[in-house]
Design a protein around this motif. Structure first.
Motif, PDB file in Angstrom:
ATOM      1  N   MET A 129       0.829  -1.207   0.000  1.00 17.92           N
ATOM      2  CA  MET A 129       0.000   0.000   0.000  1.00 17.92           C
ATOM      3  C   MET A 129       0.863   1.256   0.000  1.00 17.92           C
ATOM      4  O   MET A 129       0.564   2.241  -0.691  1.00 17.92           O
ATOM      5  CB  MET A 129      -0.919  -0.007   1.228  1.00 17.92           C
ATOM      6  CG  MET A 129      -2.083  -0.979   1.144  1.00 17.92           C
ATOM      7  SD  MET A 129      -3.302  -0.480  -0.088  1.00 17.92           S
ATOM      8  CE  MET A 129      -3.886   1.058   0.618  1.00 17.92           C
ATOM      9  N   LEU A 130       1.937   1.241   0.772  1.00 20.77           N
ATOM     10  CA  LEU A 130       2.859   2.379   0.805  1.00 20.77           C
ATOM     11  C   LEU A 130       3.470   2.614  -0.571  1.00 20.77           C
ATOM     12  O   LEU A 130       3.524   3.753  -1.063  1.00 20.77           O
ATOM     13  CB  LEU A 130       3.956   2.120   1.840  1.00 20.77           C
ATOM     14  CG  LEU A 130       5.123   3.102   1.902  1.00 20.77           C
ATOM     15  CD1 LEU A 130       4.628   4.495   2.243  1.00 20.77           C
ATOM     16  CD2 LEU A 130       6.148   2.637   2.919  1.00 20.77           C
ATOM     17  N   PHE A 131       3.905   1.560  -1.213  1.00 18.40           N
ATOM     18  CA  PHE A 131       4.508   1.663  -2.540  1.00 18.40           C
ATOM     19  C   PHE A 131       3.496   2.163  -3.578  1.00 18.40           C
ATOM     20  O   PHE A 131       3.790   3.070  -4.372  1.00 18.40           O
ATOM     21  CB  PHE A 131       5.052   0.296  -2.952  1.00 18.40           C
ATOM     22  CG  PHE A 131       5.402   0.187  -4.410  1.00 18.40           C
ATOM     23  CD1 PHE A 131       6.504   0.853  -4.922  1.00 18.40           C
ATOM     24  CD2 PHE A 131       4.624  -0.575  -5.276  1.00 18.40           C
ATOM     25  CE1 PHE A 131       6.832   0.763  -6.274  1.00 18.40           C
ATOM     26  CE2 PHE A 131       4.945  -0.671  -6.613  1.00 18.40           C
ATOM     27  CZ  PHE A 131       6.044  -0.011  -7.119  1.00 18.40           C
ATOM     28  N   LEU A 132       2.307   1.595  -3.575  1.00 23.21           N
ATOM     29  CA  LEU A 132       1.307   1.970  -4.566  1.00 23.21           C
ATOM     30  C   LEU A 132       0.862   3.417  -4.401  1.00 23.21           C
ATOM     31  O   LEU A 132       0.668   4.139  -5.392  1.00 23.21           O
ATOM     32  CB  LEU A 132       0.102   1.034  -4.474  1.00 23.21           C
ATOM     33  CG  LEU A 132       0.354  -0.424  -4.891  1.00 23.21           C
ATOM     34  CD1 LEU A 132      -0.876  -1.272  -4.625  1.00 23.21           C
ATOM     35  CD2 LEU A 132       0.754  -0.507  -6.361  1.00 23.21           C
ATOM     36  N   VAL A 163      -7.598  -1.190  -4.661  1.00 25.66           N
ATOM     37  CA  VAL A 163      -8.071  -2.188  -5.622  1.00 25.66           C
ATOM     38  C   VAL A 163      -6.930  -3.121  -6.031  1.00 25.66           C
ATOM     39  O   VAL A 163      -7.076  -4.354  -6.025  1.00 25.66           O
ATOM     40  CB  VAL A 163      -8.662  -1.490  -6.869  1.00 25.66           C
ATOM     41  CG1 VAL A 163      -8.997  -2.516  -7.952  1.00 25.66           C
ATOM     42  CG2 VAL A 163      -9.909  -0.696  -6.500  1.00 25.66           C
ATOM     43  N   VAL A 164      -5.777  -2.552  -6.372  1.00 23.06           N
ATOM     44  CA  VAL A 164      -4.632  -3.357  -6.805  1.00 23.06           C
ATOM     45  C   VAL A 164      -4.119  -4.229  -5.664  1.00 23.06           C
ATOM     46  O   VAL A 164      -3.850  -5.428  -5.845  1.00 23.06           O
ATOM     47  CB  VAL A 164      -3.507  -2.453  -7.341  1.00 23.06           C
ATOM     48  CG1 VAL A 164      -2.253  -3.269  -7.642  1.00 23.06           C
ATOM     49  CG2 VAL A 164      -3.969  -1.721  -8.593  1.00 23.06           C
ATOM     50  N   ALA A 165      -3.986  -3.640  -4.480  1.00 22.43           N
ATOM     51  CA  ALA A 165      -3.489  -4.404  -3.337  1.00 22.43           C
ATOM     52  C   ALA A 165      -4.452  -5.528  -2.964  1.00 22.43           C
ATOM     53  O   ALA A 165      -4.035  -6.667  -2.717  1.00 22.43           O
ATOM     54  CB  ALA A 165      -3.273  -3.468  -2.147  1.00 22.43           C
ATOM     55  N   GLY A 166      -5.750  -5.214  -2.912  1.00 19.30           N
ATOM     56  CA  GLY A 166      -6.730  -6.245  -2.571  1.00 19.30           C
ATOM     57  C   GLY A 166      -6.769  -7.363  -3.586  1.00 19.30           C
ATOM     58  O   GLY A 166      -6.845  -8.552  -3.230  1.00 19.30           O
ATOM     59  N   GLY A 167      -6.694  -7.018  -4.878  1.00 19.85           N
ATOM     60  CA  GLY A 167      -6.662  -8.047  -5.912  1.00 19.85           C
ATOM     61  C   GLY A 167      -5.419  -8.917  -5.817  1.00 19.85           C
ATOM     62  O   GLY A 167      -5.486 -10.145  -5.989  1.00 19.85           O
ATOM     63  N   SER A 168      -4.274  -8.296  -5.525  1.00 17.75           N
ATOM     64  CA  SER A 168      -3.019  -9.054  -5.375  1.00 17.75           C
ATOM     65  C   SER A 168      -3.104 -10.014  -4.202  1.00 17.75           C
ATOM     66  O   SER A 168      -2.663 -11.175  -4.287  1.00 17.75           O
ATOM     67  CB  SER A 168      -1.844  -8.091  -5.180  1.00 17.75           C
ATOM     68  OG  SER A 168      -1.726  -7.203  -6.267  1.00 17.75           O
ATOM     69  N   GLY A 187      -3.720 -10.148   5.649  1.00 16.97           N
ATOM     70  CA  GLY A 187      -3.444  -9.150   4.633  1.00 16.97           C
ATOM     71  C   GLY A 187      -4.387  -7.959   4.706  1.00 16.97           C
ATOM     72  O   GLY A 187      -3.961  -6.808   4.577  1.00 16.97           O
ATOM     73  N   VAL A 188      -5.678  -8.238   4.923  1.00 17.75           N
ATOM     74  CA  VAL A 188      -6.644  -7.146   5.057  1.00 17.75           C
ATOM     75  C   VAL A 188      -6.314  -6.298   6.279  1.00 17.75           C
ATOM     76  O   VAL A 188      -6.422  -5.061   6.239  1.00 17.75           O
ATOM     77  CB  VAL A 188      -8.082  -7.707   5.151  1.00 17.75           C
ATOM     78  CG1 VAL A 188      -9.060  -6.609   5.559  1.00 17.75           C
ATOM     79  CG2 VAL A 188      -8.496  -8.302   3.816  1.00 17.75           C
ATOM     80  N   LEU A 312      10.303  -5.519  -2.053  1.00 15.82           N
ATOM     81  CA  LEU A 312      10.228  -6.278  -0.809  1.00 15.82           C
ATOM     82  C   LEU A 312       8.809  -6.794  -0.570  1.00 15.82           C
ATOM     83  O   LEU A 312       8.612  -7.932  -0.147  1.00 15.82           O
ATOM     84  CB  LEU A 312      10.679  -5.411   0.366  1.00 15.82           C
ATOM     85  CG  LEU A 312      10.565  -6.035   1.763  1.00 15.82           C
ATOM     86  CD1 LEU A 312      11.370  -7.329   1.847  1.00 15.82           C
ATOM     87  CD2 LEU A 312      11.025  -5.057   2.837  1.00 15.82           C
ATOM     88  N   ALA A 313       7.810  -5.937  -0.856  1.00 17.99           N
ATOM     89  CA  ALA A 313       6.423  -6.352  -0.681  1.00 17.99           C
ATOM     90  C   ALA A 313       6.097  -7.547  -1.574  1.00 17.99           C
ATOM     91  O   ALA A 313       5.452  -8.522  -1.132  1.00 17.99           O
ATOM     92  CB  ALA A 313       5.481  -5.190  -0.980  1.00 17.99           C
ATOM     93  N   VAL A 314       6.535  -7.496  -2.818  1.00 17.93           N
ATOM     94  CA  VAL A 314       6.299  -8.612  -3.736  1.00 17.93           C
ATOM     95  C   VAL A 314       6.997  -9.875  -3.236  1.00 17.93           C
ATOM     96  O   VAL A 314       6.425 -10.973  -3.257  1.00 17.93           O
ATOM     97  CB  VAL A 314       6.778  -8.243  -5.158  1.00 17.93           C
ATOM     98  CG1 VAL A 314       6.754  -9.472  -6.068  1.00 17.93           C
ATOM     99  CG2 VAL A 314       5.911  -7.140  -5.741  1.00 17.93           C
TER     100      VAL A 314
END
Length: 376
Positions: A129-132, A163-168, A187-188, A312-314
């Protein structure tokens, strides 16, 4: 400057290595030294991002970050947190978890590995989330314009980061997790924690700036930082939530290091000593970057640090189903920051060589603007 900034780190290093020598002999000393280097190499991008936030805090909250914050980082995240995770997973009280760590390190390690998917989901989503939020925002300076321009353009879509984070998260939980339900919940919670702490810090920081404008910049306790952005230093509630944000950010970075440390040693005392020494240097490095104004001088460092956070998140999300070696996560982070630093040096030399003083490249797109009010 070096001694004043890194003095406590040098002192803690000497004390930690002596304790390691008495506790585990030469082997313990060597393991603690290796763990300290591991923590520093994995968390350098953390220091760059921390410095960006610390630069907005008042001297009082900077001192809190360097005193109370380091106690939380060293004893809380590097010693108490693993014990709590094992205790919750195995339904043990703190004493039983500590006894297990000292007397049955293999079982302790196994329990930590069982809990890692949930830990990685929480920390990975917080960092993602920080990165996005960073890459989806329009910025005057662009390190990778061919990529950052389209990302900023699509980032105008409201709540795209969520949206992107939740989908990932849903994809990783479905594809790789042995227990998708617990991974999704963790994750949530990581996403909710980021949104809550970031939003509260933004709210109170904005309120503090409004008060400064009304009451005047000269009032004591409402000091205004000189520099490109000229934003009011965060005090009171704004400072508290920035401090809280930094602690959660540090925790998210430390998850990977704590788990990775078991590849070197399963002794919780050795791990706490080694990672604690490393955490001290990250704190000192953060202060050094703020006092030297490094982020203002090397403008792409912040970009490199956020791209390292994204990497790192990935890696943390991938590690839910597959082991990712520490040298990959550390190497990606270090490589991106070094590349950003080199790009900054080249940019600065190009500007110095421009006798006309006219901006070029991305800097000519628009005048420099104050950085976003988001906590980044």
């Amino acid at each position: 400057m070096i001694l004043r900034t890194f003095g406590w780190s040098f002192g803690v290093t000497a004390a930690g290595l002596l304790i390691a020598l008495f506790y585990g002999g030469p082997t313990g000393l060597a393991l603690v030294a290796v763990l300290a280097v591991l923590e520093i190499s994995l968390s350098f991008d953390n220091a760059v991002v921390n410095a960006k936030v610390l630069d907005r805090m008042s001297p009082f909250w900077q001192k809190i970050f360097l005193t109370v914050g380091i106690a939380i980082a060293v004893f809380g995240m590097r010693l108490v947190f693993p014990l709590l995770i094992v205790g919750i997973t195995a339904k043990l009280n703190p004493y039983e978890a500590f006894d297990l760590a000292l007397n049955d390190s293999d079982k302790y390690h196994h329990l930590m590995e069982d809990a890692y998917p949930m830990i990685a989901a929480f920390g990975g989503m917080f960092l993602l989330m920080l990165f996005l939020d960073f890459v989806f925002e329009e910025r005057a300076n662009k390190w990778l314009p061919w990529l950052e321009r389209p990302l900023a353009r699509i980032g105008k879509l409201d709540q795209l980061a969520v949206v992107v984070a939740g989908g990932s998260l849903a994809f990783v939980a479905w594809l790789a997790a042995d227990d998708p339900g617990n991974v999704m919940i963790s994750g949530v919670l990581g996403m909710v924690t980021y949104i809550l702490v970031n939003g509260l810090g933004e709210l109170f920081s904005g309120a503090g700036e409004d008060e400064d404008e009304e009451e005047g910049e000269g009032r004591e306790g409402a000091a205004v930082r000189s520099g490109p952005s000229s934003l009011a230093l965060a005090t009171g509630k704004a400072g508290f939530f920035l401090f809280l944000y930094l602690e959660v950010l540090d925790a998210s970075f430390s998850f990977d290091g704590v788990i990775g440390a078991f590849a070197i040693s399963t002794d919780p005392i050795v791990i706490a000593l080694g990672l604690g020494i490393g955490a001290m240097y990250i704190r000192s490095l953060t202060v050094f970057l703020v006092r030297k104004g490094t982020l203002h001088e090397y403008v792409y460092l912040e970009h490199g640090a956020h791209w390292a956070i994204g990497a790192l998140a990935v890696c943390m999300l991938v590690s839910i189903g597959h082991h990712v070696p520490e040298w990959i996560t550390g190497g990606l982070g270090a490589g991106l920051i070094i590349a950003a630093f080199v790009s900054s040096v080249v940019r600065n030399r190009g500007e110095g060589a421009d006798s006309s003083g006219a901006p070029s490249g991305d800097d000519a797109e628009k005048p420099l603007e104050p950085s976003s009010s988001k906590i980044q």
